[in-house]
Design a protein around this motif. Structure first.
Motif, short mmCIF file in Angstrom:
data_model
loop_
_atom_site.label_atom_id
_atom_site.label_comp_id
_atom_site.label_asym_id
_atom_site.label_seq_id
_atom_site.Cartn_x
_atom_site.Cartn_y
_atom_site.Cartn_z
N ALA A 109 0.84 -1.20 0.00
CA ALA A 109 0.00 0.00 0.00
C ALA A 109 0.87 1.25 0.00
N GLN A 110 0.72 2.05 -1.04
CA GLN A 110 1.44 3.30 -1.13
C GLN A 110 0.45 4.46 -0.97
N PRO A 111 0.65 5.34 0.02
CA PRO A 111 -0.29 6.43 0.27
C PRO A 111 -0.43 7.35 -0.93
N THR A 112 -1.67 7.80 -1.17
CA THR A 112 -1.96 8.81 -2.18
C THR A 112 -2.73 9.94 -1.50
N GLU A 113 -3.13 10.90 -2.26
CA GLU A 113 -3.82 12.07 -1.68
C GLU A 113 -5.13 11.69 -1.00
N ASN A 114 -5.85 10.69 -1.56
CA ASN A 114 -7.17 10.35 -1.03
C ASN A 114 -7.27 8.91 -0.53
N GLY A 115 -6.13 8.24 -0.40
CA GLY A 115 -6.17 6.87 0.08
C GLY A 115 -4.86 6.15 -0.18
N TYR A 116 -4.92 5.08 -0.97
CA TYR A 116 -3.71 4.31 -1.28
C TYR A 116 -3.80 3.78 -2.71
N GLN A 117 -2.65 3.37 -3.24
CA GLN A 117 -2.65 2.54 -4.42
C GLN A 117 -1.82 1.30 -4.07
N LEU A 118 -2.34 0.14 -4.44
CA LEU A 118 -1.69 -1.12 -4.12
C LEU A 118 -0.85 -1.56 -5.31
N ILE A 119 0.42 -1.83 -5.05
CA ILE A 119 1.31 -2.23 -6.13
C ILE A 119 1.90 -3.61 -5.83
N ASP A 120 2.24 -4.34 -6.88
CA ASP A 120 2.87 -5.65 -6.70
C ASP A 120 4.39 -5.48 -6.74
N LYS A 121 5.12 -6.59 -6.82
CA LYS A 121 6.58 -6.53 -6.75
C LYS A 121 7.23 -6.18 -8.08
N THR A 122 6.41 -5.92 -9.12
CA THR A 122 6.98 -5.66 -10.44
C THR A 122 7.83 -4.39 -10.50
N PRO A 123 7.40 -3.19 -10.05
CA PRO A 123 6.12 -2.88 -9.41
C PRO A 123 5.08 -2.39 -10.42
N LYS A 124 3.83 -2.72 -10.17
CA LYS A 124 2.73 -2.33 -11.03
C LYS A 124 1.53 -2.00 -10.14
N VAL A 125 0.82 -0.92 -10.50
CA VAL A 125 -0.38 -0.54 -9.74
C VAL A 125 -1.49 -1.53 -10.06
N VAL A 126 -1.96 -2.24 -9.03
CA VAL A 126 -2.98 -3.27 -9.20
C VAL A 126 -4.36 -2.77 -8.81
N MET A 127 -4.40 -1.94 -7.78
CA MET A 127 -5.70 -1.49 -7.26
C MET A 127 -5.55 -0.10 -6.66
N LYS A 128 -6.59 0.71 -6.79
CA LYS A 128 -6.61 2.03 -6.17
C LYS A 128 -7.67 2.06 -5.08
N LEU A 129 -7.31 2.64 -3.94
CA LEU A 129 -8.21 2.70 -2.78
C LEU A 129 -8.52 4.14 -2.42
N LEU A 130 -9.78 4.40 -2.13
CA LEU A 130 -10.24 5.72 -1.67
C LEU A 130 -10.75 5.60 -0.25
N LYS A 131 -10.35 6.52 0.60
CA LYS A 131 -10.75 6.48 2.00
C LYS A 131 -12.26 6.67 2.15
N THR A 132 -12.82 6.01 3.17
CA THR A 132 -14.21 6.23 3.56
C THR A 132 -14.20 6.70 5.01
N SER A 133 -15.35 6.78 5.63
CA SER A 133 -15.42 7.21 7.03
C SER A 133 -14.94 6.12 7.97
N ARG A 134 -14.69 4.91 7.44
CA ARG A 134 -14.25 3.78 8.27
C ARG A 134 -12.84 3.36 7.88
N PRO A 135 -11.95 3.16 8.88
CA PRO A 135 -10.57 2.77 8.57
C PRO A 135 -10.43 1.36 8.04
#
Length: 250
Positions: free
Chosen positions: A184-210
């Motif tokens: 998980a790499q922090p971004t402005e509004n959440g995280y982006q998940l990268i693999d060991k390549t590295p390649k962005v696999v998934m983008k996460l946006l924060k909600t009211s729940r951690p």
């Protein structure tokens, strides 16, 4: 006279930069609200989506696969149903936010004296939607897909983030044995998940729940939820709920 002119100029400026629900092409409906214990309890999410559709919006569940043309999260609103405390009375209202968490519109409060929760919530929701219906929603074709957003997430940030993850993340031995581990790499509004390549696999946006994020993977929008110390990517496919276990190192 000068003060009057300045006030008029300020008013015009505020109006010019104000946003309305008409600026957004659709609405995301969560499967669970904070005041409820389980997903779609009392059919609240179902009723919210149905009312939004009646009001002219195109509504989608938070873990539903979005159709073509709805891939940009910032072109969508995110609705939430809020509950106010009341003695012997139930009070609910709707809150519409943009992709950055800014409140775009708040409905009137719907009230009910019914003792049965499902009946009370339905009545409150219907009353709250009276003000939403009065907006006479119609998408104006506006798009928030600006170059700044694209550059931040795909062009400028990615090379820097890749170097940071590779050089600073120190995974335990168990993690190194998992070929599917995502970082998980922090971004402005959440995280982006990268693999060991590295390649962005998934983008996460924060909600009211951690323990819950809006998640986007391969064009599919769903949610990433923590259950029993594990993470699961959940979304709808062919009207069926799909849950995929995801190995994440935050």
């Amino acid at each position: 006279m000068r003060i009057k002119f300045l006030l008029i100029a300020l008013l015009i400026s505020v109006i010019g930069f104000s946003q309305s629900v008409n600026d957004y092409k659709g609405v995301i409906v969560p499967l669970k609200y904070d005041f409820l214990k389980t997903e779609n309890q009392y059919r609240m999410s179902t009723m919210t989506k149905a009312n939004l559709n009646k009001a002219g919006f195109q509504a989608f569940y938070g873990n539903e696969e979005l159709p073509s043309g709805f891939g940009d999260r910032c072109d969508l609103l995110y609705v939430d149903v809020k509950k106010e405390n009341g003695f012997l009375i139930t009070k609910l209202f709707l809150e519409f936010k943009d992709c950055y968490g800014k409140v775009i519109y708040t409905s009137d409060i719907g009230k009910s004296k019914e003792k049965d929760y499902e009946t009370a919530y339905r009545e409150c929701l219907d009353l709250a939607f009276v003000s939403v219906n009065a907006l006479h929603y119609k998408y104006n074709g506006k798009s928030f897909n600006s170059g700044k957003v694209v550059t931040t997430t795909t062009t400028t940030t990615a090379p820097i983030a890749t170097q940071a993850v590779v050089t600073t993340v120190s995974a335990p031995v168990a993690d190194m044995k998992d070929p599917n581990l995502l970082y998980a790499q922090p971004t402005e509004n959440g995280y982006q998940l990268i693999d060991k390549t590295p390649k962005v696999v998934m983008k996460l946006l924060k909600t009211s729940r951690p323990d819950s994020f809006i998640a986007i993977k391969d064009g599919i929008q769903g949610s990433l939820n923590a259950k029993d110390n594990q993470w699961f990517f959940e979304y709808y496919k062919n009207d069926q709920l799909v849950s995929e276990k995801v190995s994440v190192k935050f």
